[in-house]
Design a protein around this motif. Structure first.
Motif, PDB file in Angstrom:
ATOM      1  N   ILE A 147      -8.868  -2.869   2.530  1.00 22.98           N
ATOM      2  CA  ILE A 147      -7.772  -1.864   2.169  1.00 22.98           C
ATOM      3  C   ILE A 147      -6.594  -1.975   3.213  1.00 22.98           C
ATOM      4  O   ILE A 147      -5.374  -1.997   2.472  1.00 22.98           O
ATOM      5  N   GLY A 148      -6.844  -2.049   4.330  1.00 17.81           N
ATOM      6  CA  GLY A 148      -5.629  -2.180   5.256  1.00 17.81           C
ATOM      7  C   GLY A 148      -5.030  -3.390   5.162  1.00 17.81           C
ATOM      8  O   GLY A 148      -3.834  -3.310   5.035  1.00 17.81           O
ATOM      9  N   MET A 149      -5.438  -4.609   4.517  1.00 18.97           N
ATOM     10  CA  MET A 149      -4.962  -5.986   4.053  1.00 18.97           C
ATOM     11  C   MET A 149      -3.960  -5.403   3.023  1.00 18.97           C
ATOM     12  O   MET A 149      -2.850  -5.918   2.722  1.00 18.97           O
ATOM     13  N   SER A 150      -4.527  -4.727   1.790  1.00 21.37           N
ATOM     14  CA  SER A 150      -3.760  -4.456   0.867  1.00 21.37           C
ATOM     15  C   SER A 150      -2.673  -3.543   1.176  1.00 21.37           C
ATOM     16  O   SER A 150      -1.380  -3.926   0.648  1.00 21.37           O
ATOM     17  N   LEU A 151      -2.569  -2.795   1.760  1.00 22.16           N
ATOM     18  CA  LEU A 151      -1.588  -1.836   2.284  1.00 22.16           C
ATOM     19  C   LEU A 151      -0.432  -2.653   2.945  1.00 22.16           C
ATOM     20  O   LEU A 151       0.650  -2.372   2.894  1.00 22.16           O
ATOM     21  N   TYR A 152      -0.788  -3.648   3.777  1.00 22.93           N
ATOM     22  CA  TYR A 152      -0.084  -4.580   4.556  1.00 22.93           C
ATOM     23  C   TYR A 152       0.698  -5.384   3.431  1.00 22.93           C
ATOM     24  O   TYR A 152       2.080  -5.344   3.674  1.00 22.93           O
ATOM     25  N   ILE A 153       0.097  -5.655   2.350  1.00 22.08           N
ATOM     26  CA  ILE A 153       0.787  -6.457   1.463  1.00 22.08           C
ATOM     27  C   ILE A 153       1.710  -5.637   0.764  1.00 22.08           C
ATOM     28  O   ILE A 153       2.813  -6.014   0.312  1.00 22.08           O
ATOM     29  N   LEU A 154       1.322  -4.342   0.310  1.00 19.81           N
ATOM     30  CA  LEU A 154       2.050  -3.410  -0.271  1.00 19.81           C
ATOM     31  C   LEU A 154       3.369  -3.227   0.649  1.00 19.81           C
ATOM     32  O   LEU A 154       4.468  -3.015   0.164  1.00 19.81           O
ATOM     33  N   LEU A 155       3.387  -2.912   2.157  1.00 16.84           N
ATOM     34  CA  LEU A 155       4.463  -2.831   2.886  1.00 16.84           C
ATOM     35  C   LEU A 155       5.329  -3.999   2.705  1.00 16.84           C
ATOM     36  O   LEU A 155       6.835  -3.691   2.707  1.00 16.84           O
ATOM     37  N   ILE A 156       4.990  -5.208   2.619  1.00 21.29           N
ATOM     38  CA  ILE A 156       5.893  -6.351   2.605  1.00 21.29           C
ATOM     39  C   ILE A 156       6.360  -6.463   1.482  1.00 21.29           C
ATOM     40  O   ILE A 156       7.694  -6.765   1.383  1.00 21.29           O
ATOM     41  N   PHE A 157       5.877  -6.212   0.430  1.00 20.71           N
ATOM     42  CA  PHE A 157       6.504  -6.030  -1.081  1.00 20.71           C
ATOM     43  C   PHE A 157       7.733  -4.919  -1.244  1.00 20.71           C
ATOM     44  O   PHE A 157       8.645  -5.470  -1.267  1.00 20.71           O
ATOM     45  N   ARG A 158       7.217  -3.697  -0.575  1.00 21.44           N
ATOM     46  CA  ARG A 158       8.296  -2.714  -0.682  1.00 21.44           C
ATOM     47  C   ARG A 158       9.564  -2.820   0.122  1.00 21.44           C
ATOM     48  O   ARG A 158      10.761  -2.871  -0.119  1.00 21.44           O
ATOM     49  N   ILE A 159       9.451  -3.659   1.291  1.00 23.47           N
ATOM     50  CA  ILE A 159      10.280  -3.867   2.356  1.00 23.47           C
ATOM     51  C   ILE A 159      11.461  -4.891   1.600  1.00 23.47           C
ATOM     52  O   ILE A 159      12.504  -4.746   1.643  1.00 23.47           O
ATOM     53  N   ILE A 160      10.784  -6.074   1.052  1.00 23.56           N
ATOM     54  CA  ILE A 160      11.780  -7.020   0.319  1.00 23.56           C
ATOM     55  C   ILE A 160      12.073  -6.448  -1.100  1.00 23.56           C
ATOM     56  O   ILE A 160      13.459  -6.714  -0.878  1.00 23.56           O
ATOM     57  N   TYR A 161      11.649  -5.660  -1.431  1.00 21.45           N
ATOM     58  CA  TYR A 161      11.954  -5.263  -2.827  1.00 21.45           C
ATOM     59  C   TYR A 161      13.306  -4.262  -2.686  1.00 21.45           C
ATOM     60  O   TYR A 161      14.169  -3.979  -3.602  1.00 21.45           O
TER      61      TYR A 161
END
Length: 222
Positions: A147-161
């Motif tokens: 779950i932590g890795m998923s949230l990290y990936i979501l954070l990366i996605f949102r920052i770039i988007y």
């Protein structure tokens, strides 16, 4: 397995050798070709495709062997594996010259009980980040780092988007490049976290200081 055995030649027949995701033949011809390919399969074809199938699921085998040995033979690490993964990535060798060489095979051999060759022989076998999570926290707790890795990936996605100075197409291209490593089930947790972090930092910098200015220049000259 039958589909795996015929899909290469069949797709080439459908697109007439263009290697594009198009169907350039009639539906009847497509169905006839399936029957022809299946009818011509030999025992040797199935032996070959079995090898390909086993190659694809071998890392599930690593996870299964790990679950056989932990905690019956070796205890759960209670977070030490993921701590080592993250701390290894966040410790630059420039400032920590005593930092050890990354060898995924050592961990794989320890927790599976196998004896794979390693760095000295020019090979590397990883457990995968699912196994890392299981070793640390068991059947239920393993979902916490996932779950932590998923949230990290979501954070990366949102920052770039949210980099609105970039065209949305460019933003999605950058997201695709940064997150492509997440597709590998067999990736070691250290490797996965390290590649995600490194690619994110590099492409965040490029997007902010290079791509945005390049895009502005292209708009002005077009």
């Amino acid at each position: 397995m039958t589909w795996t055995a015929i899909k290469g030649d069949y797709r080439q027949f459908l697109n007439k050798g263009t290697k594009q995701q198009v169907v350039s033949v009639s539906r009847s011809a497509a169905f006839n070709k399936i029957g022809e390919k299946i009818g011509s399969l030999s025992w040797q074809d199935y032996q070959n495709v079995t090898g390909l199938f086993l190659y694809r699921v071998q890392y599930i085998f690593h996870l299964a062997k790990t679950m056989d040995r932990v905690p019956e033979v070796l205890p759960h690490e209670n977070g030490q594996i993921w701590w080592d993964n993250i701390s290894f990535v966040l410790m630059p060798r420039l400032f920590f010259p005593e930092k050890p060489i990354y060898e995924a095979t050592v961990k794989t051999n320890k927790y599976t009980g196998f004896h794979f060759t390693g760095r000295k022989q020019g090979t590397s076998f990883s457990l995968g980040y699912f196994a890392d999570s299981y070793i640390d926290f068991g059947y239920m707790g393993m979902f916490l780092p996932l779950i932590g890795m998923s949230l990290y990936i979501l954070l990366i996605f949102r920052i770039i988007y949210k980099m609105e100075k970039l065209n949305v197409l460019v933003r999605y291209a950058v997201i695709n490049v940064v997150l492509i490593n997440f597709a590998s089930f067999e990736s070691d947790g250290l490797f996965l976290f390290g590649r995600l972090t490194l690619l994110f930092l590099v492409f965040w910098g490029l997007s902010k200081f290079v791509f945005a200015h390049l895009q502005t220049w292209l708009y002005k000259t077009s």
